[in-house]
Design a protein around this motif. Structure first.
Motif, short mmCIF file in Angstrom:
data_model
loop_
_atom_site.label_atom_id
_atom_site.label_comp_id
_atom_site.label_asym_id
_atom_site.label_seq_id
_atom_site.Cartn_x
_atom_site.Cartn_y
_atom_site.Cartn_z
N GLY A 38 0.79 -1.22 0.00
CA GLY A 38 0.00 0.00 0.00
C GLY A 38 0.83 1.27 0.00
N GLN A 39 2.14 1.14 0.11
CA GLN A 39 3.00 2.33 0.18
C GLN A 39 2.96 3.15 -1.10
OE1 GLN A 39 6.00 -0.57 1.98
NE2 GLN A 39 7.10 1.38 2.08
N ALA A 46 -0.84 11.04 -2.94
CA ALA A 46 -0.52 12.32 -2.30
C ALA A 46 0.16 13.27 -3.28
CB ALA A 46 0.37 12.09 -1.08
N ALA A 47 1.03 12.72 -4.13
CA ALA A 47 1.79 13.56 -5.07
C ALA A 47 0.98 13.94 -6.30
CB ALA A 47 3.05 12.81 -5.51
N LEU A 48 -0.07 13.18 -6.61
CA LEU A 48 -0.88 13.40 -7.81
C LEU A 48 -2.34 13.52 -7.41
CD1 LEU A 48 0.89 10.61 -9.91
CD2 LEU A 48 1.27 13.08 -10.15
N ALA A 67 -4.39 -0.21 6.17
CA ALA A 67 -3.66 0.45 7.25
C ALA A 67 -2.93 1.68 6.73
CB ALA A 67 -2.69 -0.52 7.91
N TRP A 68 -2.28 1.57 5.59
CA TRP A 68 -1.60 2.72 4.99
C TRP A 68 -2.60 3.79 4.56
CZ3 TRP A 68 3.44 4.15 4.62
CH2 TRP A 68 4.40 3.20 4.97
N LEU A 69 -3.69 3.38 3.90
CA LEU A 69 -4.68 4.35 3.42
C LEU A 69 -5.36 5.06 4.58
CD1 LEU A 69 -6.44 2.44 0.47
CD2 LEU A 69 -4.43 3.93 0.39
N ASP A 70 -5.70 4.30 5.63
CA ASP A 70 -6.39 4.91 6.76
C ASP A 70 -5.50 5.94 7.46
OD1 ASP A 70 -8.55 3.32 6.18
OD2 ASP A 70 -8.24 1.92 7.86
N GLU A 71 -4.22 5.62 7.60
CA GLU A 71 -3.31 6.56 8.27
C GLU A 71 -3.15 7.84 7.44
OE1 GLU A 71 0.69 5.71 10.45
OE2 GLU A 71 1.17 6.18 8.36
N ALA A 72 -3.04 7.69 6.12
CA ALA A 72 -2.84 8.86 5.27
C ALA A 72 -4.11 9.69 5.14
CB ALA A 72 -2.35 8.42 3.90
N ALA A 73 -5.27 9.03 5.14
CA ALA A 73 -6.58 9.70 5.07
C ALA A 73 -6.66 10.68 3.90
CB ALA A 73 -6.89 10.40 6.39
N PRO A 75 -8.09 12.15 0.30
CA PRO A 75 -9.44 12.17 -0.28
C PRO A 75 -9.55 11.40 -1.59
CG PRO A 75 -8.33 14.25 -0.70
CD PRO A 75 -7.42 13.47 0.20
N ASN A 76 -8.42 11.03 -2.20
CA ASN A 76 -8.44 10.41 -3.53
C ASN A 76 -8.01 8.95 -3.51
OD1 ASN A 76 -5.84 11.33 -2.87
ND2 ASN A 76 -5.23 11.54 -5.01
#
Length: 198
Positions: A38-39, A46-48, A67-73, A75-76
């Motif tokens: 998921g990294q 985040a960059a795009l 887990a990665w997506l939930d931490e980053a939260a 919108p896309n």
């Protein structure tokens, strides 16, 4: 849960991002096949921010991706989808597809299925980017890739570095033409195909 971590994702994410910035600049909806830890999904989304980054993988990998997506939260980044190339696929349509380090761990018949399904889930101008090691006309591009191929085959007889020409033939049969072939660090490539309008 503790997030899974791939050192390779940390090493290759910036060179891959440079390719995505060029070839996905006008894209809107990306399907990532085989999102792994998921990294990549988090970093690239985040960059795009203009992209909806749809991650996917086999069911056993989805908790780590979440887990990665939930931490980053972000919108896309919608929830990851279960995707086994031999099973059901999302409806799409996607105007871009990305996959990293997957073709050499799939069986060849799964690589065939991946490309055969692309026309069913992509727009008629879609771009496909696949990152990883490739052979050319059956020859390794480096000693390290030869050693990596032997390591793969020791793990599973179905695994192998794929020939670029064989993969291009699958892409061509699915209606995609090679647009770019970019040298990457550690003897990898980013191969970019564009769907040809019917």
């Amino acid at each position: 849960m503790e997030k899974p971590h791939s050192p390779a994702c940390e090493r290759n994410r910036e060179p891959i991002l440079a390719v995505l910035r060029e070839h996905f600049a006008d894209r809107r909806h990306v399907l990532e096949i085989g999102s792994g830890s998921g990294q990549h999904a988090v970093h690239f989304a985040a960059a795009l921010p203009q992209l909806i980054w749809q991650s996917s993988d086999r069911a056993e990998n989805l908790p780590g991706i979440r887990a990665w997506l939930d931490e980053a939260a972000l919108p896309n980044t919608p929830a990851p989808l279960t995707l086994d190339v031999a099973g059901a696929w999302p409806a799409g349509p996607f105007d871009a597809v990305f996959s990293a380090n997957t073709l050499h761990i799939m069986a060849w018949h799964e690589v065939e299925q991946l490309f055969a399904r692309l026309p069913m889930i992509t727009t008629d101008d879609a771009r496909v980017i696949i990152y990883g090691p490739f052979n050319h006309e059956g020859r390794y591009s480096s000693d390290s890739n030869a050693a990596f191929d032997q390591w793969l085959k020791a793990r599973g007889a179905h695994m192998a570095i794929r020939d670029a020409e064989a993969v291009d033939a699958l892409a061509g049969a699915a209606g995609f033409v090679l647009l770019d072939d970019i040298a990457m660090p550690a003897n990898n490539r980013c191969r970019v195909w564009r769907r040809v309008r019917d």
